[in-house]
Structure formats: C-alpha cells, structure tokens
Motif scaffolding. Structure first.
Motif, PDB file in Angstrom:
ATOM      1  N   ASP A  83       0.820  -1.114  -0.042  1.00  0.00           N
ATOM      2  CA  ASP A  83      -0.053   0.010  -0.004  1.00  0.00           C
ATOM      3  C   ASP A  83       0.658   1.228   0.093  1.00  0.00           C
ATOM      4  OD1 ASP A  83      -2.468  -1.370  -0.101  1.00  0.00           O
ATOM      5  OD2 ASP A  83      -2.531  -1.416   2.157  1.00  0.00           O
ATOM      6  N   TYR A  84       1.881   1.349   0.748  1.00  0.00           N
ATOM      7  CA  TYR A  84       2.800   2.431   0.872  1.00  0.00           C
ATOM      8  C   TYR A  84       3.536   2.561  -0.679  1.00  0.00           C
ATOM      9  CZ  TYR A  84       7.538   4.606   1.711  1.00  0.00           C
ATOM     10  OH  TYR A  84       8.590   5.320   1.606  1.00  0.00           O
ATOM     11  N   GLY A  85       3.644   1.588  -1.451  1.00  0.00           N
ATOM     12  CA  GLY A  85       4.057   1.578  -2.778  1.00  0.00           C
ATOM     13  C   GLY A  85       3.039   2.327  -3.619  1.00  0.00           C
ATOM     14  N   ARG A  86       1.950   2.044  -3.540  1.00  0.00           N
ATOM     15  CA  ARG A  86       1.078   2.573  -4.258  1.00  0.00           C
ATOM     16  C   ARG A  86       0.744   4.323  -3.927  1.00  0.00           C
ATOM     17  NH1 ARG A  86      -1.077  -2.728  -4.136  1.00  0.00           N
ATOM     18  NH2 ARG A  86      -1.975  -2.223  -1.899  1.00  0.00           N
ATOM     19  N   ARG A  87       0.674   4.708  -2.505  1.00  0.00           N
ATOM     20  CA  ARG A  87       0.714   5.850  -2.200  1.00  0.00           C
ATOM     21  C   ARG A  87       2.062   6.541  -2.343  1.00  0.00           C
ATOM     22  NH1 ARG A  87       0.523   4.298   2.798  1.00  0.00           N
ATOM     23  NH2 ARG A  87       2.421   5.007   3.603  1.00  0.00           N
ATOM     24  N   ASP A  88       2.851   6.306  -2.108  1.00  0.00           N
ATOM     25  CA  ASP A  88       4.072   7.069  -2.365  1.00  0.00           C
ATOM     26  C   ASP A  88       5.311   6.249  -2.981  1.00  0.00           C
ATOM     27  OD1 ASP A  88       6.350   8.574  -2.286  1.00  0.00           O
ATOM     28  OD2 ASP A  88       6.337   8.551   0.024  1.00  0.00           O
ATOM     29  N   PRO A  89       4.890   6.194  -4.376  1.00  0.00           N
ATOM     30  CA  PRO A  89       6.237   5.230  -5.414  1.00  0.00           C
ATOM     31  C   PRO A  89       7.432   5.536  -4.953  1.00  0.00           C
ATOM     32  CG  PRO A  89       4.135   5.940  -6.641  1.00  0.00           C
ATOM     33  CD  PRO A  89       4.013   6.802  -5.256  1.00  0.00           C
ATOM     34  N   GLU A  90       7.723   6.898  -5.041  1.00  0.00           N
ATOM     35  CA  GLU A  90       9.208   7.300  -5.026  1.00  0.00           C
ATOM     36  C   GLU A  90       9.791   7.084  -3.595  1.00  0.00           C
ATOM     37  OE1 GLU A  90      10.059  11.350  -5.706  1.00  0.00           O
ATOM     38  OE2 GLU A  90       8.896  11.219  -7.956  1.00  0.00           O
ATOM     39  N   GLY A  91       9.033   7.209  -2.538  1.00  0.00           N
ATOM     40  CA  GLY A  91       9.394   6.830  -1.178  1.00  0.00           C
ATOM     41  C   GLY A  91       9.606   5.279  -1.134  1.00  0.00           C
ATOM     42  N   HIS A  92       8.711   4.719  -1.580  1.00  0.00           N
ATOM     43  CA  HIS A  92       8.891   3.058  -1.440  1.00  0.00           C
ATOM     44  C   HIS A  92      10.121   2.635  -2.354  1.00  0.00           C
ATOM     45  CE1 HIS A  92       7.793  -0.904  -2.971  1.00  0.00           C
ATOM     46  NE2 HIS A  92       7.320  -1.202  -1.939  1.00  0.00           N
ATOM     47  N   LEU A 124       8.657   2.652   9.400  1.00  0.00           N
ATOM     48  CA  LEU A 124       8.188   4.109   9.717  1.00  0.00           C
ATOM     49  C   LEU A 124       7.620   4.550   8.553  1.00  0.00           C
ATOM     50  CD1 LEU A 124      11.131   5.030  11.835  1.00  0.00           C
ATOM     51  CD2 LEU A 124       8.818   4.531  12.713  1.00  0.00           C
ATOM     52  N   HIS A 125       7.773   4.672   7.371  1.00  0.00           N
ATOM     53  CA  HIS A 125       7.379   5.067   6.312  1.00  0.00           C
ATOM     54  C   HIS A 125       6.119   4.481   5.782  1.00  0.00           C
ATOM     55  CE1 HIS A 125      11.513   7.121   5.053  1.00  0.00           C
ATOM     56  NE2 HIS A 125      11.070   7.581   6.337  1.00  0.00           N
TER      57      HIS A 125
END
Length: 349
Positions: free
Chosen positions: A225-234, A274-275
C-alpha cells in the motif's frame, strides 16, 4: 509415504527479495511431517488429519477436493492443502496419468509450536514442500514409475512454491519454500536456483521469542500500500534494502562484516516500517536490540517482522552470557539447529 521438510529463518534480504534482491535463509531442523497412505483405512475415499488445525479424519471428495459444505473457518486454514492437491493433480494430468486411488493424509506440524504458541519458523512452507513430496510419491506408488511421476528437486520446488503462493493470494518470494526444499543455508533470488553458502567462522546465531505473533500477509500488504501511496519513497526504501542485500555474499566472508551488515539491514527495515506504517520493527525489538548491542552483538527482526521471532548474531565467546541476558529479559531463547538437507522421504510402506 512419509515426507518431512524443515522450517526456515530469513536471516537477511526480507522485502528486498520480493523485488529481485538476494535473500539469505537458513533451513531449521524443526520438520513438518506428512504421511500419505494410498487406500488407508481400507476404503477408497480421501481423508485428511491435521491435528494442529483441529482436523481429524475429514472426509474429502473423490479427488481429494474439500467438501463444498465446509465451514469458512475450517476451509480457510486448509487453503494450502487444497492448493498443493491441485498442483500435484495438474502435474499428473500433464503426464497423462490418472491414478484412481483414495489417500489417507496426516499432517504434523507440532515441532513448530512451543507452549501452545506457534513459532514463526515457516511451518506453511514446510508443509507445502512435505505435502507435495508425500502426495506425489504416494500416487507414484500405484503407477508405473517409468511414467515420470517421481519428482526431481527442482520440479518439487516449482510445484510447492506455486501452491504456497496460491494459498497466500499470490504473495511471497518463494524463499521460505526454497529453504524447506533444498535445506542448509542458501542465497535465494527469485526465479533463480538457490546457492548454498558457508557461515563465517566464530559467528553464532540464536532466535528469541519477541511477541505474540503477527500476520506476514498483513505486513506485506501494508508495504505494498505504501508503494501505491508514495511510489518514490517506496522505491527509495526498497533500493536501500536491495543495495545492502546485494553485499550478503561478501559479508559472509567474516563475522565482523556480517554483524555490520545485519545491523545496517535492521535500521533499513525500521525506516521502511516507519514510512509504510507497518509494524516491522516494534518497541520490543528496539529494547532487545539495545540489549544485544551492550554485548557487541546484533539483534534483527526476521521475515516480515512484527511479533514471533527475532535473531541475535554474536561472536561465539559472548553467546552463553547473551542467552542468559535475553532469558532474564523475558525473551525465550529458541535453539535453531541447521537442517543440512531439505525434503526427504522418511519411510516407504
């Protein structure tokens, strides 16, 4: 036929292995045992016993299919059994053989529990490997062996891995199944044959119980879900893990280098947690990490993280004192002898 397969520990490479990086895994000598008896009980039907799941002589369909009227709370834990049955059946169909025989199946995962608590040692992967081997071998016993039903190790891994992924809804790297099939310590990269690796001289490893359990599927889903929400951060966090994992083989050349790598990987996992909002690293983990660091050792989560188990890497001279310190802190120490072999057929009836 009785087949057994060892459990596993992810030593390094968690999460990054899902994106093509290597993972270091250890086959642990706590073994799932699956006995498959053709025509067991004197009748042609299929039956399943899995006492750790509360299943006793469950009558199955003619081809081993789960009963259509099975309650959801019973059907869900049997998803892995059903997935393995389907993979083995498809393999036999591909070979143009149709065994017409009932099978009595017993699954024993009791070595993966302690004091009523399920340890995070990969019991489902071990069952996938042992069940695939036992079921294929049992059905082979009523067929001509020249028909090619006996499974080579790579074929066994392919079937067990496909079944395990299906049962988990398509997630998973396959590393845990590879450890159960091939045994020993391996570097595993998705879609590549595993590589057996040596362990650094003077370095010890033990596991400790850190919590009450966690859901691997849930933690992996949160990271996705993190990857979908924030692809660059993921991508940035996964790249950091992958860069560390890529140095594993070199780090294994000496104890000091591996201790440094394990500590760096822990911190990178903490950042990902954390992210993403996934509890990969908990407050209990941080407490145990500080306890290990006081003796020059390294504490690390294993697998998806969360509860279940943690790992302690330490120089040999510090191991006994460290184990006592962890036990005093309420973290039960779990012996983890290496299983040098993977799946094996223990008995042929």
């Amino acid at each position: 036929m009785t087949a057994t397969a060892p459990g596993k520990l992810f030593l390094l490479g968690e999460y990054a292995v899902l994106h093509g990086a290597p993972a270091l895994l250890l086959a642990v000598d706590r073994r799932a045992a699956v006995t498959a008896t053709v025509g067991g009980g004197g009748s042609p039907g299929w039956r399943l016993t899995a006492r750790e799941l509360g299943i006793e002589a469950l009558l199955l369909g003619d081809d081993g299919a789960l009963p259509t009227n099975l309650a959801p709370e019973t059907r869900e834990p049997l998803a892995l059994f059903d997935a393995v049955r389907r993979e083995v059946a498809a393999h036999l169909e591909k070979l143009d053989v149709s065994p017409d025989a009932g099978v009595d199946i017993h699954i024993d995962t009791s070595p993966f529990q302690q004091d009523g608590h399920k340890l995070g040692l990969g019991s489902s992967a071990a069952v996938a490997a042992a069940l695939t081997a036992a079921l294929a071998a049992a059905l082979a016993s009523v067929l001509s062996r020249s028909r090619g039903v006996d499974l080579a190790r790579d074929e066994l891994f392919a079937l067990a891995d496909a079944a395990h992924r299906r049962a988990q809804g398509g997630s998973g790297s396959g590393g845990d199944v590879a450890a159960s099939v091939y045994g020993d310590r391996i570097l595993y990269t998705r879609d590549q044959p595993p590589v057996h690796v040596a362990w650094p001289d003077g370095l010890d490893l033990f596991a400790v119980v850190t919590g009450t359990g966690s859901s691997t599927v849930d933690l992996v889903a949160r990271v996705a879900d993190y990857g979908r929400r924030d692809p660059e951060g993921h991508r940035r966090d996964l790249d950091a893990l992958a860069e560390l994992a890529a140095t594993t083989k070199t780090a294994l050349e000496n104890a000091g280098s591996f201790l440094t790598l394990a500590d760096d990987y822990f911190r990178a996992l903490e950042t990902l947690g954390l992210h993403s909002g996934a509890d990969i690293v908990t407050d209990r983990h941080r407490e145990l990490r500080a306890l290990a660091a006081a003796s020059g050792a390294v504490f690390k989560t294993t697998g998806a993280g969360g509860g279940d188990l943690g790992l302690v890497f330490a120089k040999l001279e510090a191991t006994d004192e460290l184990q006592s310190a962890f036990a005093h802190a309420g973290a039960a120490v779990i012996p983890i002898p290496t299983s040098l072999d993977g799946v094996r057929i223990e008995a042929v009836a």
